[in-house]
Every structure is written in structure tokens, then in C-alpha cells.
Design a protein around this motif. Structure first.
Motif, PDB file in Angstrom:
ATOM      1  N   LEU A   1       0.828  -1.199   0.000  1.00  0.00           N
ATOM      2  CA  LEU A   1       0.000   0.000   0.000  1.00  0.00           C
ATOM      3  C   LEU A   1       0.868   1.256   0.000  1.00  0.00           C
ATOM      4  N   VAL A   2       1.902   1.274   0.831  1.00  0.00           N
ATOM      5  CA  VAL A   2       2.819   2.423   0.893  1.00  0.00           C
ATOM      6  C   VAL A   2       3.533   2.588  -0.448  1.00  0.00           C
ATOM      7  N   GLU A   3       3.993   1.496  -1.021  1.00  0.00           N
ATOM      8  CA  GLU A   3       4.715   1.558  -2.306  1.00  0.00           C
ATOM      9  C   GLU A   3       3.814   2.062  -3.429  1.00  0.00           C
ATOM     10  N   LEU A   4       2.568   1.595  -3.438  1.00  0.00           N
ATOM     11  CA  LEU A   4       1.645   2.043  -4.483  1.00  0.00           C
ATOM     12  C   LEU A   4       1.372   3.532  -4.351  1.00  0.00           C
ATOM     13  N   ARG A   5       1.189   4.000  -3.143  1.00  0.00           N
ATOM     14  CA  ARG A   5       0.935   5.428  -2.948  1.00  0.00           C
ATOM     15  C   ARG A   5       2.155   6.251  -3.362  1.00  0.00           C
ATOM     16  N   ASN A   6       3.345   5.761  -3.058  1.00  0.00           N
ATOM     17  CA  ASN A   6       4.575   6.473  -3.439  1.00  0.00           C
ATOM     18  C   ASN A   6       4.718   6.557  -4.956  1.00  0.00           C
ATOM     19  N   LYS A   7       4.428   5.470  -5.645  1.00  0.00           N
ATOM     20  CA  LYS A   7       4.508   5.472  -7.114  1.00  0.00           C
ATOM     21  C   LYS A   7       3.491   6.448  -7.696  1.00  0.00           C
ATOM     22  N   LEU A   8       2.299   6.444  -7.121  1.00  0.00           N
ATOM     23  CA  LEU A   8       1.255   7.344  -7.602  1.00  0.00           C
ATOM     24  C   LEU A   8       1.657   8.800  -7.348  1.00  0.00           C
ATOM     25  N   SER A   9       2.240   9.072  -6.195  1.00  0.00           N
ATOM     26  CA  SER A   9       2.670  10.427  -5.845  1.00  0.00           C
ATOM     27  C   SER A   9       3.780  10.907  -6.781  1.00  0.00           C
ATOM     28  N   SER A  10       4.697  10.017  -7.132  1.00  0.00           N
ATOM     29  CA  SER A  10       5.811  10.382  -8.008  1.00  0.00           C
ATOM     30  C   SER A  10       5.340  10.719  -9.419  1.00  0.00           C
ATOM     31  N   SER A  11       4.332  10.000  -9.883  1.00  0.00           N
ATOM     32  CA  SER A  11       3.861  10.205 -11.265  1.00  0.00           C
ATOM     33  C   SER A  11       2.806  11.303 -11.368  1.00  0.00           C
ATOM     34  N   HIS A  12       2.288  11.768 -10.239  1.00  0.00           N
ATOM     35  CA  HIS A  12       1.266  12.815 -10.247  1.00  0.00           C
ATOM     36  C   HIS A  12       1.663  13.930  -9.280  1.00  0.00           C
ATOM     37  N   SER A  13       2.899  14.373  -9.390  1.00  0.00           N
ATOM     38  CA  SER A  13       3.413  15.384  -8.461  1.00  0.00           C
ATOM     39  C   SER A  13       2.727  16.736  -8.617  1.00  0.00           C
TER      40      SER A  13
END
Length: 415
Positions: free
Chosen positions: A58-70
């Protein structure tokens, strides 16, 4: 006011269940069609219930989403996916669950779904008038809730066995696309009723009526609907109940199977035509089941608020049941609803006054009710104190049946 259900006739020896009956009454297709998936268990979305590996995903998915939608916070169903909230956790966990908590696969699915919603303009679809009024409440519609509070979506495509109806809605690619858009609109109505909170109601129930479904003609549309829903609405369905299942269901299932995940298959409940009401009653209270499926809910009933609760009971094969509603005062009007799943038995109603010198009144003379009959709805003005007796005679059958009734008594100014 008190209702009693004494049994007046002994039951006969129940009929032996055949192998086919046993298979068709199974609650999952695991034994029916060789699906090796475990029985479905709905996710609670409570973080403390997750494994450590799932929390990391869950943490990793949120981090990936945050990186691609900064520079832009993506939303889904008007819920911001960033930063972390209970509601965003529920959505992200749905995508993770659909991909067995494989972060890269879940992220790819999520991004594709976000793109599809933007291209499809799904966020504004509830405001559109798509011109399918005649199909509302007939083909696909939301109706009531199950016993656990899940919204219930009913689907029935038998109307399209009529060639003219089929041509009107599926005659070419443009018509299929428009129908698909309407079908998404119905689903979005159901999703609007969800809570998106841990431990709350976060999915719907789907009931699909296979009676008279033209499987060949609807293959293209059905495959598109299944594919679209599975790709963009992960874990939105808690259970899929198939009713009026025909003999060729195994062929139909093999046609759909390649488009379904093992987890989706594990949610299936299967009911043949003779036990539709019995199956639905396991998950949905009879007052919320539509009358044409053996329940007490008529079109428009839910517009006036929650349905009045009903009492369930069973009628064994070879048995006659009398429902006695006692304590009715003079000048009172009693209104009742009664239904027996599948009917095919005799029903009658009579009023028995308390006074010994009064005569019993035949409110409804004995009559045979067939499987196509809907729930009984009637009322009676009692001119003197007494009791109402509703009789359900199943002595000519060897099959056990589920049933439900409810009533209300109102004091009247008329005598």
C-alpha cells in the motif's frame, strides 16, 4: 397484536436431492465448473488486519502514484487519491487486491483506469440523459440493500430475446457503445451509495437473471461489459448471484470464464429457477426482494423510505401452515402481504370473530397460486374483534419452500 404460525399437517418424506440439484444449489462454482479458487471473503479495508507485506504494498503504491502525479492530485469517484486518507486507502487497496498485492501490476491497472475514466467522462455520467427510460427497472437497476447493507444491482437481459428490441439497442457498434455507457451509469449509481471507509459498505451485490437470455446475440456486448467492469471497477462486487440458471449455464460460463479472474469466480452464487427466492433470501431480506423474484418489494416502494420488515418462515413439503394474526379490534383495518417462493400451492384467508355466535368470514377463498404469481397484497375491515388466519397449503408438493409475510393494523373510524 400477535401473529402465530402453527403447523397443521405433518410433512411427507422429503424428496431425495439429485446430483444435479446438489450442484446447482452450491453457493460457489468451485464444485460446479472446476474453478479451484477459495470461497470469497470480502476485504474489510481495516489496516490493522493487513499483513505486513500488504501494508508495504500500500505504501509503495501510494509512493509510485505520488511520483507520477506530483503536479496534479488524481481523483476517483470524487475521492482524492493523495494524500493518505481512509477513503483513498480503500480505493488503493481495491486495486492491490485485484492484482494480488503486486504493486507494479496494481499501479498499471490504476493508471489505465484513471485514463479510461477521463476519456470515457465517467465522472459526469450520472448527469447524462442517455434515453434508456424504458429499460429502467427492467434490464439493469439498483434496488434496495442486502442484509449487510450492500446496495443490490439487478440485471436481466431476457427482454432482448425479442429481435426488434435487440436491434434497437444492439443493432450496430454505436448502439452497443451507447448501451455500454448506460450500463456504466447504472453501476456508478450503485457506487455512489458506497461508504469508502474501513469496515463499512464498500461494494455492491449483483443479481443476474439468466432467464431467456439470448446468449449468442449478446456475446459481444456481454464481453465488453465484463472486461470494462473488471478492468476499472476492482473489488466493487461483493457477490454475484445468478438466478434462473438454465441447463446450458456451463456453456455460458465457459464463454465468460476467460474474462474473469479466479477471485471474481469465487464470488459466484448459483440458483436454478426452482429456488430463486430461497437463494435470494439467504442474502437479501424478503421485503427488499422484488416481487417478480419471490419477494415483497414492488416498484416505487423504496421511494417512501425503508421497507416495513417482514417475517420469514418455511413451508415443508406435504405441510399446511396457518398464520394467525390475533388481537384485531373491532373497526380496525388489517393490511397484509404474503409470498411463498415458487408458489404452486393453495392460499386462502379468513377472519374468525371472537364472539361465539358470529360466523367465520371467507376473506379470500382457497385458490391455487402458480409460480408466476407475485406476492399477495390485501386488506380487510374487521367489524368486530377477532383474528385473521392466512392459510398456505403445500400438501400437494414434496418440495420445501421459503415464505414471508408482514401486516399492519390501523384503527378505523368506520364500522
Amino acid at each position: 397484536m400477535e401473529a402465530q404460525i402453527p403447523t397443521s399437517s405433518p410433512s411427507k418424506t422429503p424428496a431425495k436431492r439429485s446430483l444435479i440439484n446438489s450442484l446447482m444449489e452450491a453457493t460457489t462454482p468451485t464444485k460446479n465448473y472446476g474453478v479451484d479458487s477459495p470461497s470469497f471473503k470480502e476485504d474489510t479495508y481495516v489496516l490493522s488486519n493487513l499483513k505486513q507485506s500488504e501494508k508495504r504494498s500500500l505504501v509503495e503504491l501510494r509512493n509510485k502514484l505520488s511520483s507520477s502525479h506530483s503536479s496534479q492530485n488524481p481523483t476517483m469517484w470524487n475521492i482524492p487519491l493523495l494524500p493518505e486518507t481512509d477513503k483513498s486507502d480503500v480505493i488503493l487497496l481495491k486495486f492491490l487486491r485485484a492484482r494480488d498485492f503486486k504493486v507494479c501490476d496494481a499501479y498499471e491497472m490504476l493508471e489505465k483506469s484513471l485514463s479510461w475514466r477521463k476519456e470515457f467522462m465517467a465522472d459526469g455520467i450520472l448527469e447524462e440523459e442517455l434515453g434508456f427510460k424504458e429499460l429502467e427497472g427492467l434490464v439493469a437497476y439498483m434496488h434496495g440493500f442486502d442484509k449487510e447493507g450492500h446496495p443490490v444491482c439487478y440485471n436481466a437481459y431476457g427482454v432482448f430475446k425479442d429481435k426488434d428490441m435487440y436491434e434497437r439497442f444492439f443493432g450496430d457498434d454505436d448502439k452497443i457503445k451507447k448501451f455500454l455507457r448506460w450500463r456504466v451509469q447504472v453501476l456508478e449509481r450503485g457506487i455512489k451509495l458506497l461508504h469508502f471507509k474501513p469496515g463499512a459498505v464498500n461494494s455492491i451485490i449483483q443479481v443476474t437473471d439468466l432467464k431467456d437470455m439470448p446468449k449468442r446475440e449478446l456475446r459481444v456486448a456481454s464481453n465488453q461489459i465484463l472486461s470494462l467492469f473488471q478492468d476499472n471497477y476492482p473489488e466493487m462486487v461483493a457477490r454475484k448471484i445468478f438466478i434462473n440458471v438454465p441447463w446450458y449455464f456451463s456453456l455460458l460460463y465457459s464463454m465468460f470464464s476467460p474474462f474473469l479472474t479466479q477471485r471474481t469466480k469465487s464470488k459466484f452464487v448459483i440458483a436454478k429457477e426452482t429456488n430463486v427466492a430461497e437463494t435470494l433470501y439467504k442474502y437479501i431480506r424478503p421485503e427488499d426482494v422484488p416481487v417478480h423474484y419471490g419477494g415483497l418489494s414492488r416498484p416505487g416502494d423504496l421511494l417512501n423510505g425503508p421497507a416495513k420488515p417482514a417475517s420469514e418462515f418455511t413451508v415443508k413439503g406435504g405441510e399446511k401452515v396457518n398464520i394467525q394474526i390475533e388481537g384485531i379490534e373491532a373497526a380496525a383495518t388489517i393490511t397484509w402481504d404474503l409470498v411463498v417462493g415458487g408458489w404452486d400451492l393453495e392460499y386462502s384467508a379468513e377472519f374468525i370473530p371472537n364472539a361465539k355466535d358470529s360466523y367465520t368470514i371467507a376473506v379470500e377463498k382457497p385458490k391455487k397460486l402458480s409460480s408466476s404469481d407475485e406476492a399477495v397484497h390485501n386488506s380487510f375491515l374487521a367489524r368486530e374483534a377477532g383474528k385473521l388466519v392466512l392459510s398456505v397449503d403445500n400438501t400437494a408438493s414434496r418440495r420445501r419452500k421459503v415464505a414471508a409475510y408482514r401486516y399492519v393494523v390501523r384503527k378505523s373510524t368506520l364500522i
